[in-house]
Design a protein around this motif. Structure first.
Motif, short mmCIF file in Angstrom:
data_model
loop_
_atom_site.label_atom_id
_atom_site.label_comp_id
_atom_site.label_asym_id
_atom_site.label_seq_id
_atom_site.Cartn_x
_atom_site.Cartn_y
_atom_site.Cartn_z
N LYS A 41 24.05 109.61 16.01
CA LYS A 41 25.28 110.16 15.42
C LYS A 41 25.51 111.59 15.87
O LYS A 41 26.65 111.98 16.19
CB LYS A 41 25.21 110.07 13.89
CG LYS A 41 25.29 108.64 13.37
CD LYS A 41 25.17 108.56 11.88
CE LYS A 41 23.76 108.79 11.39
NZ LYS A 41 23.54 108.38 9.99
N LEU A 60 34.55 107.08 15.54
CA LEU A 60 34.48 107.57 14.17
C LEU A 60 33.53 106.73 13.32
O LEU A 60 32.84 107.26 12.44
CB LEU A 60 35.87 107.57 13.53
CG LEU A 60 35.96 107.95 12.04
CD1 LEU A 60 35.38 109.34 11.80
CD2 LEU A 60 37.39 107.87 11.55
N ASP A 61 33.47 105.43 13.56
CA ASP A 61 32.69 104.54 12.70
C ASP A 61 31.25 104.99 12.51
O ASP A 61 30.79 105.12 11.36
CB ASP A 61 32.74 103.11 13.24
CG ASP A 61 31.91 102.16 12.40
OD1 ASP A 61 32.31 101.86 11.26
OD2 ASP A 61 30.83 101.75 12.87
N THR A 64 30.60 107.90 10.06
CA THR A 64 30.77 107.70 8.63
C THR A 64 29.51 107.13 7.97
O THR A 64 29.44 107.06 6.75
CB THR A 64 31.94 106.74 8.34
OG1 THR A 64 31.63 105.44 8.84
CG2 THR A 64 33.23 107.25 8.97
N HIS A 65 28.54 106.73 8.77
CA HIS A 65 27.32 106.12 8.23
C HIS A 65 26.27 107.20 7.96
O HIS A 65 25.25 107.32 8.65
CB HIS A 65 26.77 105.07 9.20
CG HIS A 65 27.60 103.82 9.24
ND1 HIS A 65 28.84 103.77 9.83
CD2 HIS A 65 27.36 102.59 8.73
CE1 HIS A 65 29.33 102.55 9.70
NE2 HIS A 65 28.46 101.82 9.04
N ARG A 90 33.86 114.40 10.79
CA ARG A 90 34.84 113.54 10.12
C ARG A 90 36.10 114.32 9.76
O ARG A 90 37.21 113.80 9.86
CB ARG A 90 34.21 112.92 8.87
CG ARG A 90 33.11 111.91 9.18
CD ARG A 90 32.69 111.13 7.95
NE ARG A 90 31.97 111.94 6.98
CZ ARG A 90 30.66 112.16 6.99
NH1 ARG A 90 29.90 111.63 7.95
NH2 ARG A 90 30.09 112.89 6.05
N LYS A 99 41.66 108.15 10.89
CA LYS A 99 41.08 108.01 9.56
C LYS A 99 40.41 106.65 9.42
O LYS A 99 40.93 105.64 9.90
CB LYS A 99 42.14 108.18 8.48
CG LYS A 99 42.78 109.57 8.48
CD LYS A 99 43.75 109.73 7.33
CE LYS A 99 44.35 111.14 7.33
NZ LYS A 99 45.28 111.35 6.20
N ASP A 100 39.26 106.66 8.78
CA ASP A 100 38.56 105.41 8.49
C ASP A 100 39.34 104.68 7.40
O ASP A 100 39.54 105.21 6.31
CB ASP A 100 37.15 105.73 8.02
CG ASP A 100 36.29 104.48 7.89
OD1 ASP A 100 36.80 103.48 7.36
OD2 ASP A 100 35.12 104.51 8.30
N LEU A 103 38.18 104.67 3.81
CA LEU A 103 38.27 105.88 3.01
C LEU A 103 39.71 106.36 2.83
O LEU A 103 39.94 107.40 2.23
CB LEU A 103 37.45 107.00 3.67
CG LEU A 103 35.96 106.71 3.87
CD1 LEU A 103 35.31 107.85 4.64
CD2 LEU A 103 35.27 106.51 2.53
N ALA A 188 33.56 112.95 2.93
CA ALA A 188 34.38 111.96 3.62
C ALA A 188 35.20 112.61 4.74
O ALA A 188 35.73 111.92 5.60
CB ALA A 188 35.31 111.26 2.65
#
Length: 209
Positions: A41, A60-61, A64-65, A90, A99-100, A103, A188
């Protein structure tokens, strides 16, 4: 300067690291995906910071983890805060329109309910504690936070029983209406929303010593 640029040294160091903190990450341990290890990451964030990769749904994915639990920081020789760096990444992604979808409703939910959930946390809190504990003239207020109210209201009861046993009679329960500190917004990537929420909550709390 972007949010991520403030963490340039961190992403650079992590990208050059031989994955020494991977074992500590609960996310990569649970998912068994190399792409969500702290090293992967942060390496991805470094590539984005250097403009070798753009912000897309695919890039982006992995960012977010992260639970921002700081376990990787505990085992890092340089004490790099991976959670903070990824939160910055993020924030940059969201400010660039990426944007995810998981979220996407978070900021709206905060605006409407003052928390990351549509549960009536005020009702839960009032059902948990005696009415006499909500005293606006109190010197000190206990701000439990949304997760404590939603997941462990019995601990709030125990806290006030302890205060009573110690003859601490100047602490009241926070009576709302915003029941979350805003950390979910911050991590987030909704940093502008977080700032507005934190300022509003700060105004609600400023009357207490």
């Amino acid at each position: 300067m972007t949010h991520l640029d403030r963490h340039a040294q961190s992403t650079n160091y992590c990208a050059a690291c031989p994955k020494l903190c991977t074992f500590a990450c609960p996310v990569s341990g649970a998912s068994r995906r190399e792409t969500v290890t702290p090293w992967a990451k942060m390496s991805l964030a470094e590539h984005i910071r250097q403009k070798r990769l753009p912000y897309t749904a695919e890039t982006l994915d992995p960012l977010t983890h992260c639970l921002s639990c700081r376990l990787c920081t505990t085992y890092c020789k340089h004490e790099i805060d991976v959670g903070e760096a990824l939160a910055a990444a993020r924030a940059d992604a969201f400010e660039n329109g990426q944007k995810d979808p998981r979220l996407a409703a978070l900021a709206e939910t905060f605006t409407r309910y003052g928390a990351p959930t549509d549960l009536d946390l005020g009702q839960t809190l009032r059902a948990t504690l005696d009415a006499e504990l909500f005293a606006p003239e109190a010197q000190v207020v206990l701000f439990p936070g949304c997760r404590a109210i939603a997941d462990a209201p019995q601990e709030l009861q125990a806290a006030f029983r302890l205060f009573s046993a110690l003859r601490i009679d100047f602490v009241a329960a926070y009576s709302g209406p915003d029941y979350c500190c805003g950390a979910p917004l911050y991590y987030a990537g909704y940093q502008a929303h977080f700032k507005r929420h934190a300022e509003k909550l700060g105004r609600r709390l400023q009357d207490f010593k």
